[in-house]
Design an enzyme around this catalytic site. Structure first.
Site, short mmCIF file in Angstrom:
data_model
loop_
_atom_site.label_atom_id
_atom_site.label_comp_id
_atom_site.label_asym_id
_atom_site.label_seq_id
_atom_site.Cartn_x
_atom_site.Cartn_y
_atom_site.Cartn_z
N CYS A 1 0.87 10.77 9.34
CA CYS A 1 1.52 9.99 10.46
C CYS A 1 3.00 10.11 9.83
CB CYS A 1 1.27 8.61 10.72
SG CYS A 1 2.30 7.96 11.94
N ARG B 1 3.61 -6.87 12.86
CA ARG B 1 2.26 -6.42 13.67
C ARG B 1 1.36 -7.88 13.66
NH1 ARG B 1 0.28 -1.14 9.73
NH2 ARG B 1 2.36 0.32 10.54
N GLU C 1 -7.01 7.47 7.69
CA GLU C 1 -6.12 7.93 8.29
C GLU C 1 -5.17 9.09 7.46
OE1 GLU C 1 -2.92 5.85 10.57
OE2 GLU C 1 -1.20 7.04 9.67
N ARG D 1 -5.40 5.99 0.36
CA ARG D 1 -4.39 4.69 0.56
C ARG D 1 -4.83 3.93 -0.75
NH1 ARG D 1 -2.58 3.24 5.91
NH2 ARG D 1 -1.70 5.28 6.62
N ARG E 1 0.90 -1.33 0.28
CA ARG E 1 0.04 0.06 0.13
C ARG E 1 0.72 1.19 -0.02
NH1 ARG E 1 1.57 3.15 4.54
NH2 ARG E 1 1.24 2.12 6.63
N THR F 1 5.47 8.12 10.47
CA THR F 1 5.97 6.97 9.98
C THR F 1 5.76 6.70 8.57
OG1 THR F 1 3.97 5.65 10.53
CG2 THR F 1 5.68 5.95 12.28
N ARG G 1 4.19 0.62 2.38
CA ARG G 1 4.19 -0.66 3.36
C ARG G 1 4.07 -1.74 2.51
NH1 ARG G 1 1.94 -3.83 7.74
NH2 ARG G 1 0.04 -3.48 7.40
N GLU H 1 -2.04 -3.29 12.84
CA GLU H 1 -1.52 -2.48 13.76
C GLU H 1 -2.23 -2.46 15.07
OE1 GLU H 1 -1.04 1.41 12.53
OE2 GLU H 1 0.89 1.84 13.73
P1 ADP Z 1 -2.03 0.04 7.13
O1 ADP Z 1 -1.25 -1.16 6.33
O2 ADP Z 1 -2.98 0.68 6.16
O3 ADP Z 1 -1.16 0.71 7.76
P2 ADP Z 1 -3.19 -1.71 9.39
O4 ADP Z 1 -1.90 -2.08 9.75
O5 ADP Z 1 -4.05 -1.41 9.90
O6 ADP Z 1 -2.64 -0.46 8.04
O7 ADP Z 1 -3.53 -2.97 8.13
C1 ADP Z 1 -4.79 -2.81 7.51
C2 ADP Z 1 -5.54 -3.94 6.74
O8 ADP Z 1 -4.86 -4.67 6.03
C3 ADP Z 1 -5.49 -5.07 8.20
O9 ADP Z 1 -6.90 -5.61 7.99
C4 ADP Z 1 -4.48 -5.91 8.05
O10 ADP Z 1 -5.09 -7.48 8.51
C5 ADP Z 1 -4.70 -6.06 6.43
N1 ADP Z 1 -3.19 -6.62 5.95
C6 ADP Z 1 -2.05 -6.22 6.01
N2 ADP Z 1 -0.95 -6.92 5.50
C7 ADP Z 1 -1.71 -7.77 4.80
C8 ADP Z 1 -1.26 -8.68 3.94
N3 ADP Z 1 -0.05 -9.25 3.87
N4 ADP Z 1 -2.29 -9.89 3.58
C9 ADP Z 1 -3.69 -9.31 3.90
N5 ADP Z 1 -4.25 -8.41 4.66
C10 ADP Z 1 -3.25 -7.58 5.07
C1 CIR Z 2 1.25 4.96 17.44
O1 CIR Z 2 1.92 5.85 17.68
O2 CIR Z 2 1.49 3.78 17.77
C2 CIR Z 2 0.14 5.12 16.47
N1 CIR Z 2 -0.17 6.53 16.47
C3 CIR Z 2 0.70 4.73 15.06
C4 CIR Z 2 2.03 4.81 14.82
C5 CIR Z 2 2.33 4.31 13.29
N2 CIR Z 2 2.56 2.82 13.27
C6 CIR Z 2 3.65 2.08 13.35
O3 CIR Z 2 4.90 2.55 13.31
N3 CIR Z 2 3.35 0.88 13.74
#
Ligand code: ADP
Ligand code: CIR
Length: 356
Positions: free
Chosen positions: A271, A309, A225, A229, A126, A273, A280, A314
């Site tokens: 953010c 994660r 956020e 995305r 993403r 990060t 990511r 997250e």
């Molecule tokens: P982001 O990647 O947008 O920072 P999150 O960690 O909240 O946010 O993940 C968003 C969604 O993407 C969650 O449902 C997570 O389980 C899913 N996800 C992340 N990586 C994968 C993957 N490799 N395969 C399937 N789903 C994924």
């Molecule tokens: C935090 O500080 O935990 C949240 N605001 C998310 C920060 C970004 N995520 C990450 O690096 N895993």
């Protein structure tokens, strides 16, 4: 001037952070008394203050980072706090460093991470973008959310071929359908307390939604956020295909919308990060031997510049034994380098798992 009430909240929050012995956030570490005193009276042109930057981390002492940028200018007005946090998160990107120009590289040179389907369940890449002419979440009005949604939805509805799909607004979405989309890892979760405390969930669900292509391998989130995305995902470990589809979506939207990019920090996100490439690239993966000791898994992952994660994203746990492992840094390297870093890291982790 910064209102008295805001200053009082800042003082109380600072004292709370100082008193929280088990708080490990980058905010707590880098918000020294000296920097606090220097920044507490500052404001961006939009009127955002230090409180807007730090309140999520002051409320959520279990934050990893604890900060957000209420608007693009916050990255410069509050740079003496952002810079050390950015430097630590992105493995040494210094205040004097400049993010390189975009280089998306050749997706075809990436591999399938797990050709025999032994470890990797699914792969996802993403990126985030903010749109020119719009502030970030805490400074957005209800009208802004709606306008942004209309704009992005309009752009996506013209997509054809593999990207062709349907936009599902959160407004009016059936709760069962919403939960199903979350459980299948398409849609963002609801009620994230880190975002809520940062004033990023105002007027929810107005303006929020998800576009999904017909084969369910490409989505775009609107107004979560970040403004948008752009996401590509599928079962298995074929990073090449997943990345190449994300690039297709990104290219398409780049032709229709204008994004915020800073000369020093690359693409601007809410953010810190996510700055720079905003990429990511993750796998959902089972590494039962390595993960038998979670501390060990985290340590090995960090060595290869990866982040672990939980299965539902997250701040979630992994009681299922499935982990989400991705590149950690997104700033100070090109998009292609970020992908290569992830690919190498995952291949190493699989190699270690096999050797145990
Ligand atoms: P982001 O990647 O947008 O920072 P999150 O960690 O909240 O946010 O993940 C968003 C969604 O993407 C969650 O449902 C997570 O389980 C899913 N996800 C992340 N990586 C994968 C993957 N490799 N395969 C399937 N789903 C994924
Ligand atoms: C935090 O500080 O935990 C949240 N605001 C998310 C920060 C970004 N995520 C990450 O690096 N895993």
């Amino acid at each position: 001037d910064v209102p008295k009430e805001t200053l009082e909240k800042l003082e109380a929050g600072f004292a709370k952070l100082q008193g929280a012995a088990d708080c490990k956030s980058l905010l707590k570490k880098h918000l020294t008394k000296e920097i606090f005193e220097e920044l507490k009276g500052k404001k961006t042109q939009m009127g955002a203050t230090l409180l807007d930057v730090v309140q999520s981390g002051m409320e959520n002492l279990d934050s990893g980072v604890g900060m957000y940028a209420p608007d693009a200018e916050a990255y410069t007005v509050f740079e003496n706090l952002f810079n050390p946090v950015i430097e630590e998160y992105h493995f040494g990107f210094k205040a004097t460093d400049k993010h390189p120009a975009s280089d998306f590289g050749n997706a075809e040179s990436l591999c399938n991470l797990d050709p025999n389907s032994e470890f990797v369940i699914s792969t996802r890449v993403r990126c985030g973008r903010s749109l020119k002419g719009f502030q970030f979440n805490p400074c957005m009005t209800e009208e802004n959310y709606k306008d942004l949604e209309t704009k992005v939805k309009g752009a996506l509805e013209g997509a054809s071929g593999e990207l062709k799909g349907i936009y599902y607004p959160l407004v009016g979405m059936d709760k069962t359908k919403q939960q199903k989309l979350i459980d299948l890892h398409y849609l963002f979760k609801e009620g994230d307390r880190f975002l809520q405390a940062a004033n990023a969930s105002r007027f929810w669900p107005t303006g929020r939604g998800i576009f999904i292509n017909l084969t369910k391998t490409f989505c775009t989130w609107i107004n979560e956020e970040d403004h948008i995305r752009i996401i590509s995902l599928q079962e298995g470990g074929n990073l090449k295909t997943v990345y190449s589809r994300m690039l297709k979506g990104l290219n398409y939207l780049s032709g229709k919308l204008e994004f915020n990019r800073s000369d020093r920090l690359g693409f601007l996100t809410f953010c810190p990060t996510n700055l720079g490439t905003t990429i990511r690239a993750s796998v959902h993966i089972m590494l039962p031997k390595l993960a038998a000791n979670k501390a060990k898994l985290d340590e090995v992952a960090e060595k290869y510049k990866m982040q672990v994660r939980g299965e539902t994203g997250e701040h979630s746990d992994s009681s299922s034994g499935i982990f989400d492992i991705s590149n950690k840094r997104r700033l100070g390297l090109t998009e292609f380098q970020a992908l290569k870093e992830m690919q190498e890291g995952i291949l190493e982790l699989i190699k270690i798992e096999k050797s145990l």
